[in-house]
Design a protein around this motif. Structure first.
Motif, mmCIF file in Angstrom:
data_model
loop_
_atom_site.group_PDB
_atom_site.id
_atom_site.type_symbol
_atom_site.label_atom_id
_atom_site.label_comp_id
_atom_site.label_asym_id
_atom_site.label_seq_id
_atom_site.Cartn_x
_atom_site.Cartn_y
_atom_site.Cartn_z
ATOM 1 N N PHE A 1 11.000 6.158 -15.265
ATOM 2 C CA PHE A 1 9.853 6.188 -14.362
ATOM 3 C C PHE A 1 10.334 6.532 -12.959
ATOM 4 C CE2 PHE A 1 11.356 1.817 -14.146
ATOM 5 C CZ PHE A 1 11.274 1.509 -12.799
ATOM 6 N N ALA A 2 9.439 7.122 -12.200
ATOM 7 C CA ALA A 2 9.736 7.506 -10.819
ATOM 8 C C ALA A 2 8.967 6.588 -9.875
ATOM 9 C CB ALA A 2 9.349 8.956 -10.574
ATOM 10 N N THR A 3 9.540 6.314 -8.725
ATOM 11 C CA THR A 3 8.889 5.454 -7.749
ATOM 12 C C THR A 3 9.252 5.895 -6.343
ATOM 13 O OG1 THR A 3 8.651 3.165 -6.969
ATOM 14 C CG2 THR A 3 10.803 3.809 -7.806
ATOM 15 N N ASN A 4 8.356 5.616 -5.403
ATOM 16 C CA ASN A 4 8.643 5.891 -3.992
ATOM 17 C C ASN A 4 8.978 4.616 -3.230
ATOM 18 O OD1 ASN A 4 6.149 4.689 -3.945
ATOM 19 N ND2 ASN A 4 5.186 6.174 -2.584
ATOM 20 N N THR A 5 9.139 3.509 -3.957
ATOM 21 C CA THR A 5 9.471 2.230 -3.328
ATOM 22 C C THR A 5 10.952 2.192 -2.984
ATOM 23 O OG1 THR A 5 7.756 1.128 -4.620
ATOM 24 C CG2 THR A 5 9.419 -0.266 -3.586
ATOM 25 N N LYS A 6 11.251 1.859 -1.753
ATOM 26 C CA LYS A 6 12.634 1.811 -1.291
ATOM 27 C C LYS A 6 13.097 0.359 -1.128
ATOM 28 C CE LYS A 6 12.070 6.111 1.364
ATOM 29 N NZ LYS A 6 12.162 6.735 2.704
ATOM 30 N N HIS A 7 14.402 0.180 -1.159
ATOM 31 C CA HIS A 7 15.041 -1.098 -0.830
ATOM 32 C C HIS A 7 14.561 -2.239 -1.738
ATOM 33 C CE1 HIS A 7 16.167 1.262 2.592
ATOM 34 N NE2 HIS A 7 14.947 1.246 3.112
ATOM 35 N N ARG B 1 0.824 -1.189 0.000
ATOM 36 C CA ARG B 1 0.000 0.000 0.000
ATOM 37 C C ARG B 1 0.872 1.258 0.000
ATOM 38 N NH1 ARG B 1 -5.247 0.852 1.300
ATOM 39 N NH2 ARG B 1 -5.437 -1.331 1.974
ATOM 40 N N GLY B 2 0.564 2.185 -0.888
ATOM 41 C CA GLY B 2 1.304 3.431 -0.949
ATOM 42 C C GLY B 2 2.514 3.399 -1.853
ATOM 43 N N HIS B 3 2.876 2.208 -2.362
ATOM 44 C CA HIS B 3 4.027 2.106 -3.257
ATOM 45 C C HIS B 3 3.542 2.299 -4.684
ATOM 46 C CE1 HIS B 3 6.851 -0.246 -0.365
ATOM 47 N NE2 HIS B 3 6.256 0.777 0.207
ATOM 48 N N ARG B 4 4.145 3.257 -5.389
ATOM 49 C CA ARG B 4 3.673 3.620 -6.716
ATOM 50 C C ARG B 4 4.850 3.818 -7.674
ATOM 51 N NH1 ARG B 4 -0.187 2.124 -4.604
ATOM 52 N NH2 ARG B 4 -2.211 3.125 -4.284
ATOM 53 N N THR B 5 4.571 3.635 -8.957
ATOM 54 C CA THR B 5 5.508 4.018 -10.014
ATOM 55 C C THR B 5 4.728 4.787 -11.065
ATOM 56 O OG1 THR B 5 5.173 1.994 -11.303
ATOM 57 C CG2 THR B 5 6.925 1.962 -9.654
ATOM 58 N N ILE B 6 5.392 5.715 -11.711
ATOM 59 C CA ILE B 6 4.744 6.518 -12.737
ATOM 60 C C ILE B 6 5.756 6.873 -13.806
ATOM 61 C CG2 ILE B 6 5.188 8.673 -11.472
ATOM 62 C CD1 ILE B 6 2.554 9.743 -12.607
ATOM 63 N N GLY B 7 5.331 6.823 -15.053
ATOM 64 C CA GLY B 7 6.219 7.179 -16.147
ATOM 65 C C GLY B 7 6.589 8.647 -16.107
ATOM 66 N N VAL B 8 7.801 8.949 -16.539
ATOM 67 C CA VAL B 8 8.324 10.320 -16.490
ATOM 68 C C VAL B 8 8.750 10.729 -17.901
ATOM 69 C CG1 VAL B 8 10.164 11.795 -15.590
ATOM 70 C CG2 VAL B 8 9.074 10.104 -14.103
ATOM 71 N N THR B 9 8.345 11.925 -18.295
ATOM 72 C CA THR B 9 8.789 12.473 -19.573
ATOM 73 C C THR B 9 10.285 12.780 -19.512
ATOM 74 O OG1 THR B 9 6.619 13.461 -19.982
ATOM 75 C CG2 THR B 9 8.478 14.345 -21.237
ATOM 76 N N ILE B 10 10.993 12.384 -20.545
ATOM 77 C CA ILE B 10 12.440 12.596 -20.571
ATOM 78 C C ILE B 10 12.720 14.025 -21.025
ATOM 79 C CG2 ILE B 10 14.625 11.865 -21.586
ATOM 80 C CD1 ILE B 10 13.568 9.090 -21.774
ATOM 81 N N THR B 11 13.097 14.853 -20.090
ATOM 82 C CA THR B 11 13.495 16.220 -20.406
ATOM 83 C C THR B 11 14.957 16.235 -20.832
ATOM 84 O OG1 THR B 11 14.175 16.662 -18.129
ATOM 85 C CG2 THR B 11 11.859 17.086 -18.695
ATOM 86 N N ALA B 12 15.417 17.393 -21.261
ATOM 87 C CA ALA B 12 16.822 17.512 -21.662
ATOM 88 C C ALA B 12 17.743 17.202 -20.480
ATOM 89 C CB ALA B 12 17.092 18.911 -22.205
#
Length: 214
Positions: free
Chosen positions: A89-95, A3-14
């Protein structure tokens, strides 16, 4: 997923692309398949938390980069590099190992593809006026979606297994054929000139070879 662990795609900036290009070769880890086998031609790496591209990001967010050799004929984008397709992608999942995180994110992307296909198949608009009639319509569409999910896995191989529902419909499901009855047998005759006749006949043979659940 916890619960609370998420991933989301991230736009590739310069800035993100530049950070990905600075990742040393030794930091890239092979991506994996659900069965644990290495995914050929795909690697993942974590961008260092001190990177300038993460300035202003919430604390504890990890940015994972992925590169993969594109399939034959695919066009690279201007954000890609060194002949590989770059995604992040960005995520808040650790370890959690980054290869495991990338697999989780990729599987979630497949679920989103299923949702998109469902909308294109018949869930974008309800066609009937009565709620009971629409309920029946939804059940029929759900059965069709189940078939679209399982049939390619069980019957198709190679690239055909990855086709979108629209392409499957145009190439396989709407093929002209004759159903002939002779000698107490029913024979399905497909046009020899149809480019995907072999795909259809091989798929039927694979389905016929499956064990009978009864």
């Amino acid at each position: 997923m916890a619960r609370g662990h998420r991933t989301i795609g991230v736009t590739i900036t310069a800035a993100i692309r530049q950070a990905v290009l600075q990742i040393p070769a030794s930091a890239w880890t092979p991506a994996v398949e659900p069965d644990g086998e290495i995914r050929d031609g795909a690697w993942v790496a974590e961008i260092d938390a001190s990177s300038d591209c993460l300035t202003g990001w919430p604390k504890g967010i990890r940015l994972i980069a992925r590169k993969e050799r594109p399939h034959p004929g695919a066009q690279l984008r201007f954000t890609d590099a060194d002949g590989t397709r770059l995604t992040c992608f960005a995520t808040n999942t650790k370890h959690t190992p980054i290869a495991e995180l990338e697999l989780r994110h990729r599987q979630r992307a497949r679920a989103e593809d299923r949702i998109r296909a469902a909308r294109a198949t018949g869930l974008r608009n309800l066609p009937l006026h009565d709620s009971a009639q629409n309920q029946i319509w939804l059940e029929i569409v759900q059965i069709a979606l189940d078939l679209l999910a399982w049939m390619p896995l069980l019957a198709l191989t190679a690239k055909a297994r990855l086709r979108e529902p629209r392409r499957l419909r145009l190439r396989l499901f709407t093929t002209a054929a004759q159903l002939v009855t002779t000698g107490r047998r029913r024979i399905l005759r497909l046009a020899h000139h149809w480019p995907w006749t072999d795909v259809i006949t091989n798929a039927l043979a694979r389905l016929e070879a499956l064990p009978n659940p009864g």
